[in-house]
Scaffold this active site. Structure first.
Site, short mmCIF file in Angstrom:
data_model
loop_
_atom_site.label_atom_id
_atom_site.label_comp_id
_atom_site.label_asym_id
_atom_site.label_seq_id
_atom_site.Cartn_x
_atom_site.Cartn_y
_atom_site.Cartn_z
CG ASP A 245 10.95 -13.51 40.25
OD1 ASP A 245 11.73 -12.84 39.55
OD2 ASP A 245 9.72 -13.31 40.25
C1 BGC Z 1 9.96 -10.63 37.95
C2 BGC Z 1 10.27 -11.66 36.89
C3 BGC Z 1 11.37 -11.16 35.99
C4 BGC Z 1 12.57 -10.80 36.83
C5 BGC Z 1 13.76 -10.29 36.03
C6 BGC Z 1 11.21 -10.20 38.67
O1 BGC Z 1 10.96 -9.25 39.64
O2 BGC Z 1 9.03 -11.15 38.86
O3 BGC Z 1 9.13 -11.96 36.16
O4 BGC Z 1 11.69 -12.12 35.03
O5 BGC Z 1 12.20 -9.79 37.75
O6 BGC Z 1 13.49 -9.10 35.43
#
Ligand code: BGC
Length: 678
Positions: A245
């Site tokens: 993530d």
């Molecule tokens: C979120 C994800 C997301 C990623 C990219 C993260 O902070 O938890 O769900 O896909 O950001 O935007």
């Protein structure tokens, strides 16, 4: 090996040969470049926003290897102008996996039209507690149901040669603590409650996995060998790649690579130069780098070399067909919770004036403003939808409810009042450091001002309909008994207002059912704390917890009313080829056509080991005209009855008497029941 070139229509064997060749050719730097997002901040500055185009990672120009190009979801593609669907939780309430697959197809097409090839928007975290800020991004509280939806979205998206990402692996369900919380659980809970939906999506062929930020049993999920290497890659045979993530889901170089994380997103903090140094010092064997790069290139080529089923022109983005689908989804997902004296549908021939009241009545409110925010301005609000449908016949008044007395003065002359209340991105959503909005909910109730507004309206006008907007359960005990009609409308996407109007005026018969339990009292829910370092997730939550504790919810899992009624009769079960086949006759006994969601539960009350009282194991949406009867069949694979024995580390089915329950919700009184020996 000059002969090996990337081309369309490569077979698996050809891709394999190419990857072997590429691994031989590539420098260590080129390999490490595949393993971390590049230039994230440059990308942001150049493009101003994350939502202008897909974000590229990796690729080797000299060998013709394309990068993967990431964009987010899940309520559509976040890139500017895309179709904005109702949030996943709403879609879960449609209980219609064919519909979800169609949503997936539209998303896949729009990702391609925007030039992307990886969709990071299949969120399948389990809704353990409704206060979770990102509840709206998943499908509900039941792992079987979530798994069916996740798999359908993966199927739809990947048909268009877009890699799908399931996220956030695993147990990411407290937003405010997501970067630090250590989630503990026993092995049965892990296997039976938190993993099945991921396994189902992997079996569906999902290309990539995003690890969660939180810790699991003391180790961050992004570098957790038990989750990533042992379960995902070894046991399930996952051949795609895992990426972290984005706000640093991995915390150290060697831990990440040995833990099974293939790509660090969105940029190299612990990978890149640090990983290079670790390889050069002999701390990380080259074999581990090659394994990750093999996974990445192999997966990217699997999707980018496949022949496309069609062309993906920009004109596809939010085209009329896609917008129509957004409306269909909104119509099929709204849940009618209460409808005393058949107040709904309203009859436009009999009404002169309708007052539409409340802070959300004319707000473009499609949900969270975090990573799932689809940039679409063309949003039909509830007020606009009602005006579009009946504005010429019915006098529609509007007040935002901020001054309750003014709202009363306006509403006093109306034949009916529609109050639109609930949440916005300020109340619930992704927790992004430095953003003031989002995060976990501070309360499961409506805001005080809204409760007051509802109470005052209900006293003034008996024909009072409350429309709720939000991403999960809202406790309604303070006002529920004063209101004859309640409709859960969710964050219903760009066409939500039109869908709502169609339901309120009976052009569409509501058919959605709750994908979670709504409690009467928040104390009936599992322990939840927004700011927490460590938590134990138990085996029971949602309906399994309510049933175990004999608690009566306000609204049961699977519950939802319609403008007609359905009668269930003649439940019969048989066992054929390792499948339980349950059949019942379902009749529409009212006088309008409708679609009923038929649910099948397996009861374990006779089990020798501790099990929930019952679990959902099948469901089907069935269209029925007045007086029409259909014999509805739902099949359950016997292996889906198994429990996980942590001692033997195997799934077991004890010979026992199971109950088979089929009906319109998880409530006992709504189910036919029979027994079956296995
Ligand atoms: C979120 C994800 C997301 C990623 C990219 C993260 O902070 O938890 O769900 O896909 O950001 O935007």
């Amino acid at each position: 090996m000059d002969g090996i070139k990337i081309k369309k229509g490569m077979s698996d064997k050809e891709i394999d040969e190419f990857v072997n060749y590429a691994l031989n050719e590539m420098t260590l730097k080129e390999k490490l470049d595949q393993m971390a997002g590049g230039g994230f901040f440059k990308f942001l500055i150049a493009d101003r926003k994350f939502a202008d185009r897909a974000y590229p990672t990796g690729g080797v120009k000299r060998l013709g290897i394309p990068p993967f190009l990431f964009t987010d979801g899940p309520r559509g593609v976040i890139i500017i102008g895309s179709t904005c669907f109702p949030v996943s939780m709403a879609r879960g309430a449609s209980w219609d996996i064919n519909l979800e697959e169609r949503v997936g197809e539209v998303i896949g097409k729009e990702v391609r039209a925007h030039g992307g090839n990886l969709y990071g928007g299949v969120c399948i975290n389990l809704l353990r507690h409704p206060a979770w800020g990102r509840a709206q991004e998943t499908y509900g509280e039941d792992p079987f149901h979530i798994g069916e939806f996740g798999a359908a979205l993966v199927r739809g998206v990947q048909k268009h040669n877009v890699m799908a990402t399931i996220k956030h692996y695993i147990a990411n369900s407290i937003e405010d603590s997501r970067f630090k919380v250590n989630v503990k659980m026993d092995e049965r809970t892990l296997r039976e409650v938190y993993l099945p939906q991921y396994k189902k999506c992997i079996e569906e062929g999902c290309a990539t996995v995003m690890s969660a930020y939180n810790k699991f049993r003391g180790q961050f999920c992004g570098q957790n060998p038990y989750l990533l290497r042992k379960i995902l890659k070894e046991e399930w045979g996952f051949t795609g790649f895992v990426h972290s993530d984005w706000m640093y889901g991995v915390k150290d170089t060697i831990g990440g690579i040995t833990g099974g994380l293939d790509v660090e997103m969105p940029r190299a903090k612990y990978y890149g130069k640090k990983l290079k140094r670790a390889v050069e010092k002999g701390q990380v064997p080259m074999g581990l780098i090659d394994e990750a790069v093999r996974r990445i290139i192999n997966t990217v080529l699997q999707y980018t070399t496949k022949e496309d089923p069609q062309l993906y022109d920009k004109s596809l983005v939010a085209c009329e067909d896609h917008i129509q689908l957004a409306r269909e989804v909104a119509e099929k997902s709204m849940v009618l919770l209460k409808n005393e004296n058949e107040l709904l549908p309203l009859d436009e021939e009999k009404l002169e004036t309708v007052a539409v009241i409340g802070p959300l009545a004319d707000m473009k409110n499609t949900g969270d403003h975090g990573s799932s925010n689809v940039r679409q301005n063309n949003i039909i609000t509830p007020l606009q939808g009602l005006k579009n449908l009946v504005g010429e016949k019915v006098n529609i008044l509007y007040n935002n409810g901020s001054d309750i007395t003014a709202a009363e003065n306006l509403a006093i002359s109306a034949d009916a009042v529609i109050v639109v209340v609930g949440y916005t991105y300020k109340d619930e959503g992704e927790n992004i450091p430095f953003f003031k909005s989002g995060g976990d909910r501070v309360s499961l109730h409506l805001h005080k001002q809204e409760i007051e507004l509802i109470k005052r309206m209900s006293k003034l006008i008996p024909n009072c309909i409350v429309t709720l907007v939000g991403g999960s359960a809202i406790v309604m005990e303070e006002w529920k008994d004063d209101i004859p009609a309640i409709l859960m409308a969710w964050y219903s996407g760009m066409e939500g207002g039109n869908a709502l109007a169609n339901i309120i005026f009976g052009y569409v018969n509501p058919s959605g059912k709750l994908p979670f339990t709504i409690p009467k009292d928040p104390n009936h829910l599992p322990f939840f704390k927004r700011d927490i370092e460590e938590i134990e997730y138990g085996y029971y939550h949602g309906y399994s917890l309510f049933e175990k504790e004999n608690l009566i919810p306000a609204f049961n899992f699977g519950f939802g009313l319609s403008y007609t009624e359905y009668e269930y009769k003649n439940l019969k079960v048989s066992l054929e080829n390792e499948e339980i086949i349950a059949r019942a006759d379902i009749t529409n006994i009212g006088d309008v056509s409708g679609e009923e969601i038929v649910q099948l539960y397996i009861g374990f009350e006779n089990s020798l080991v501790e099990r929930p009282k019952k679990l959902l194991r099948g469901f089907k949406r069935v269209a029925l005209n007045p007086n029409e009867t259909k014999n509805v069949e739902i099949k359950v694979n016997v292996k889906d009855l198994a429990w996980y024995n942590p001692e033997s580390k195997t799934w077991e089915i004890k010979e026992t008497k199971y109950t088979i329950l089929m009906g319109s919700s998880s409530k006992k009184e709504d189910l036919l029941i029979t027994e079956m020996n296995l």
